[in-house]
Design a protein around this motif. Structure first.
Motif, PDB file in Angstrom:
ATOM      1  N   LEU A 123       0.810  -1.221   0.000  1.00 51.54           N
ATOM      2  CA  LEU A 123       0.000   0.000   0.000  1.00 51.54           C
ATOM      3  C   LEU A 123       0.843   1.270   0.000  1.00 51.54           C
ATOM      4  CD1 LEU A 123      -2.707  -1.048   2.626  1.00 51.54           C
ATOM      5  CD2 LEU A 123      -2.889  -1.116   0.135  1.00 51.54           C
ATOM      6  N   HIS A 143      -6.265   3.415   6.693  1.00 50.64           N
ATOM      7  CA  HIS A 143      -5.736   3.953   5.438  1.00 50.64           C
ATOM      8  C   HIS A 143      -6.665   3.617   4.279  1.00 50.64           C
ATOM      9  CE1 HIS A 143      -2.958   4.883   2.153  1.00 50.64           C
ATOM     10  NE2 HIS A 143      -3.221   3.679   1.681  1.00 50.64           N
ATOM     11  N   ILE A 144      -7.087   2.363   4.210  1.00 53.31           N
ATOM     12  CA  ILE A 144      -7.965   1.950   3.110  1.00 53.31           C
ATOM     13  C   ILE A 144      -9.288   2.702   3.175  1.00 53.31           C
ATOM     14  CG2 ILE A 144      -9.272   0.001   2.160  1.00 53.31           C
ATOM     15  CD1 ILE A 144      -6.976  -1.814   3.033  1.00 53.31           C
ATOM     16  N   ARG A 192      -9.933   5.572   4.208  1.00 50.61           N
ATOM     17  CA  ARG A 192      -9.811   6.995   3.914  1.00 50.61           C
ATOM     18  C   ARG A 192      -9.421   7.287   2.472  1.00 50.61           C
ATOM     19  NH1 ARG A 192      -6.443   8.041   9.483  1.00 50.61           N
ATOM     20  NH2 ARG A 192      -8.234   8.006  10.922  1.00 50.61           N
ATOM     21  N   LEU A 193      -9.212   6.270   1.682  1.00 49.80           N
ATOM     22  CA  LEU A 193      -8.898   6.507   0.275  1.00 49.80           C
ATOM     23  C   LEU A 193     -10.075   7.195  -0.405  1.00 49.80           C
ATOM     24  CD1 LEU A 193      -7.042   3.176  -0.598  1.00 49.80           C
ATOM     25  CD2 LEU A 193      -6.043   5.456  -0.374  1.00 49.80           C
ATOM     26  N   PRO A 194      -9.802   8.077  -1.360  1.00 50.80           N
ATOM     27  CA  PRO A 194     -10.862   8.973  -1.854  1.00 50.80           C
ATOM     28  C   PRO A 194     -11.937   8.338  -2.732  1.00 50.80           C
ATOM     29  CG  PRO A 194      -8.782   9.387  -2.986  1.00 50.80           C
ATOM     30  CD  PRO A 194      -8.475   8.447  -1.877  1.00 50.80           C
ATOM     31  N   THR A 195     -11.649   7.223  -3.405  1.00 51.77           N
ATOM     32  CA  THR A 195     -12.641   6.655  -4.321  1.00 51.77           C
ATOM     33  C   THR A 195     -12.895   5.187  -4.016  1.00 51.77           C
ATOM     34  OG1 THR A 195     -11.043   5.909  -5.992  1.00 51.77           O
ATOM     35  CG2 THR A 195     -11.814   8.208  -6.136  1.00 51.77           C
ATOM     36  N   GLU A 233     -10.230   2.976  -5.623  1.00 46.71           N
ATOM     37  CA  GLU A 233      -8.972   2.900  -4.887  1.00 46.71           C
ATOM     38  C   GLU A 233      -9.108   2.024  -3.645  1.00 46.71           C
ATOM     39  OE1 GLU A 233      -6.464   6.868  -5.184  1.00 46.71           O
ATOM     40  OE2 GLU A 233      -8.605   7.313  -4.968  1.00 46.71           O
ATOM     41  N   ARG A 234     -10.231   2.165  -2.953  1.00 46.05           N
ATOM     42  CA  ARG A 234     -10.449   1.334  -1.773  1.00 46.05           C
ATOM     43  C   ARG A 234     -10.543  -0.144  -2.145  1.00 46.05           C
ATOM     44  NH1 ARG A 234     -13.506   5.981  -0.388  1.00 46.05           N
ATOM     45  NH2 ARG A 234     -15.413   5.098  -1.302  1.00 46.05           N
ATOM     46  N   ALA A 258      -6.987  -1.438  -3.043  1.00 48.80           N
ATOM     47  CA  ALA A 258      -6.152  -1.601  -1.851  1.00 48.80           C
ATOM     48  C   ALA A 258      -6.611  -2.802  -1.037  1.00 48.80           C
ATOM     49  CB  ALA A 258      -6.195  -0.331  -1.015  1.00 48.80           C
ATOM     50  N   SER A 259      -7.917  -2.960  -0.893  1.00 53.61           N
ATOM     51  CA  SER A 259      -8.457  -4.088  -0.141  1.00 53.61           C
ATOM     52  C   SER A 259      -8.057  -5.411  -0.783  1.00 53.61           C
ATOM     53  CB  SER A 259      -9.975  -3.977  -0.058  1.00 53.61           C
ATOM     54  OG  SER A 259     -10.522  -5.052   0.665  1.00 53.61           O
TER      55      SER A 259
END
Length: 246
Positions: A56, A67-68, A70-73, A76-77, A80-81
């Motif tokens: 990450l 962190h995941i 709070r990702l903006p889209t 993206e989440r 990352a997941s």
């Protein structure tokens, strides 16, 4: 967080599970135990977290799930997941049960003690562990980071949900939370539960933490403790004022 001067020392107690010793105790009755998974039911796989943070691009001080979140889209989440899940899937192929795991679970089943799981893992590694190492044992409910509507530990929401599912009216007051991390101890303590820290090579600094009631080195040490009556070494309740939780 308040200073230690604002906390009062107390002991958490539960009556013996051995019926022969029960009449001599005025301690509250234990209603169930909530277990963490990674590092608690199975041996720690701490290398996972370094791999996750590297994947990450975050530092050791950053909480992975926060962190995941709070990702903006959404894209993206989701990406990352999936990176985190891929590391967990690989690690679950190497899960090893904690020493004393089966002895403890057989004892709790014999004594009729309810068991539940509250973990920051996702469901697949949890299912893998249960199927491979505890196929005859039942844990209900099972709270993972994907359980809808519940924040992950250190938030107490998962433990309070379990207490509610079991029909308990005083939150976690008649429960024990067993885990290996500060998240476990804090979630249990703030839910009102007693806490048991399973020691390993990396968490000895939590022995004296205000949220830790008792420490063990192997899971089956709990058999004798519960049989004769649980007594925490020491713990600090929340502030003694009305705003605190006892």
């Amino acid at each position: 967080m308040a200073s230690l001067q604002n906390y009062t020392l107390r002991q958490r107690r539960f009556a013996p599970l051995n019926p022969a010793n029960l009449k001599s105790s005025d301690a509250p009755q234990l209603k169930g135990i909530v277990f963490d998974v990674d590092g608690t039911l199975c041996l720690p796989q701490n290398y996972m977290f370094a791999e996750m943070r590297a994947a990450l691009g975050i530092s050791k001080s950053v909480d992975i799930l926060h962190h995941i979140a709070r990702l903006p889209t959404d894209e993206e989440r989701h990406e990352a997941s999936n990176k985190v899940k891929a590391i967990e899937r690989e690690a679950m192929q190497h899960q090893e049960p904690q020493p004393g795991l089966l002895e403890l679970m057989d004892y709790l089943e014999e004594r009729g003690v309810k068991r539940a799981l509250c973990t920051r893992n996702f469901k697949t590694p949890v299912t893998n562990l249960l199927q491979n190492h505890l196929p005859t044992h039942v844990f209900l409910p099972i709270i993972t980071r994907e359980t809808p509507g519940l924040l992950p530990k250190p938030d107490p929401a998962g433990i309070l949900h379990i207490a509610n599912e079991w029909g308990l009216v005083n939150g976690g007051g008649n429960l024990i939370m067993v885990g290996d991390s500060l998240d476990d101890m804090t979630a249990g303590h703030t839910a009102g539960a007693a806490t048991v820290l399973l020691l390993n090579d990396h968490n000895g600094h939590l022995k004296e933490h205000m949220h830790t009631d008792l420490c063990i080195e192997k899971l089956n040490e709990l058999v004798g403790i519960l049989e004769n009556g649980f007594t925490g070494n020491k713990t600090r309740s929340e502030r003694s004022s009305a705003e605190g939780r006892v």
